[in-house]
Enzyme design. Sequence first.
Site, short mmCIF file in Angstrom:
data_model
loop_
_atom_site.label_atom_id
_atom_site.label_comp_id
_atom_site.label_asym_id
_atom_site.label_seq_id
_atom_site.Cartn_x
_atom_site.Cartn_y
_atom_site.Cartn_z
CG HIS A 125 -1.66 0.84 1.25
ND1 HIS A 125 -1.90 2.15 1.49
CD2 HIS A 125 -3.48 0.85 1.31
CE1 HIS A 125 -2.92 2.79 2.02
NE2 HIS A 125 -4.19 2.04 1.19
CG ASP A 202 0.99 -2.42 5.75
OD1 ASP A 202 -0.52 -2.37 7.10
OD2 ASP A 202 0.28 -1.97 5.90
CD GLN A 205 -6.17 -4.43 3.92
OE1 GLN A 205 -7.70 -5.50 3.71
NE2 GLN A 205 -7.16 -2.80 3.95
CE LYS A 228 -8.16 -1.00 6.61
NZ LYS A 228 -8.31 -0.27 4.87
CB CYS A 366 -3.50 3.48 -2.05
SG CYS A 366 -4.78 4.58 -1.17
#
Length: 408
Positions: A125, A202, A205, A228, A366
Amino acid sequence: MKISTMNIEKIRADFPILSRKVNGHPLVYFDNAATSQTPTAVIDAIVDYYQNYNANIHRGVHTLSQEATEAYEEARETIRAHFNAQKKEEIIFTAGTTHGINLIANGFASEIKKGDEVIVSALEHHSNIVPWQMLCEKTGAKLRVIPMTQEGELDMKAFHDLLSENTKLVFVNHVSNALGTINPIEEIIHAAHQKNAVVLIDGAQAAPHIQADVQQLDVDFYVVSAHKMCGPTGVGMLYGKEKWLNKLPPYQGGGEMINEVTFEKTTYAGLPHKFEAGTPNICGGIAFGKAIDYLHEIGFENIAAYEHELLTYATEKLMEIEGMKIFGTSAKKTAVISFNIEGLHPYDIGTIVDKLGIAVRTGHHCAQPIMDYYKIPGTVRASFSFYNTKEEIDSFVKAVKRAKIMLS
């Protein structure tokens, strides 16, 4: 307590927004990778805070302040337990994943020098690319990129070849937001540590689908966003190993993050307050904890199994459409399908299905380097959650077919 069988109708009743209509049609919400919906239990926690004990934390002796502080710190402990951090002080409340990444990038500006190398992946991202580009521009370090394959996976041989004694930092997402690919972060972390490189994952997700154990992973930093995970927007978490959090300088100056202030010198507070300047999103932090509690009531194993079932079903149905091309075909992926139909622009498809009450995401998500790799302007992305159904997928496929007829 986990429930052994997913009672989807009961779960859907927990989400008030799922009962509304959009453009005269029942809402079908397939934009979960952008943000998940919020259950009543979390909404009630937000209302309860503002109605009953709204006050600033850590600073007051009065009852409301103490109650708010206790609830906020209980949420920190809930988050610590969920990610299995060794200490509560290793959990830093942030405004979200992007905030957490920038906090670490800023901190390492004093640790990185010209000639050092920073590795990111082609699947990132923008929020896990741009801060490291800025760091490299500031320090003279070189940004290296792990290439991707046609299947939407990382080229792991290339990654191992990129690693060197000059590698200082490695930044990779746990799951690709654009393709749903689950990256082999265990292998990445282990290999990077062999070169004494620091690793940030990260987890934005991954967090709604996979319960990461930061101690088992031995990761140095792990970042997520509450929105999320059925929580509110504007709040997230940065996990960092205590030794690194103690070493890095504060990201922002202000109240709460100080120990003592004089005009001659200021000393900083210990963890986690060193990185939590100013009045935080108190209500958001409390609600984040409630969202994690809610997800545990359903059970992450149940969530993963059901969402995989939805993914398989939707993939089979969509592939029946002539001209369908799915991007990201890794055997290990979360419930995300990014696709195009030959000759049609993804934006046009997204606009038509919205008229039928179906929310999907269109564009580059993104993640422009991924789209550049495939030489496409973007995709239609349908992302599923545990409150979605096969009937909704049927409606979606029907809407896509209708869009194809209208646009052809």
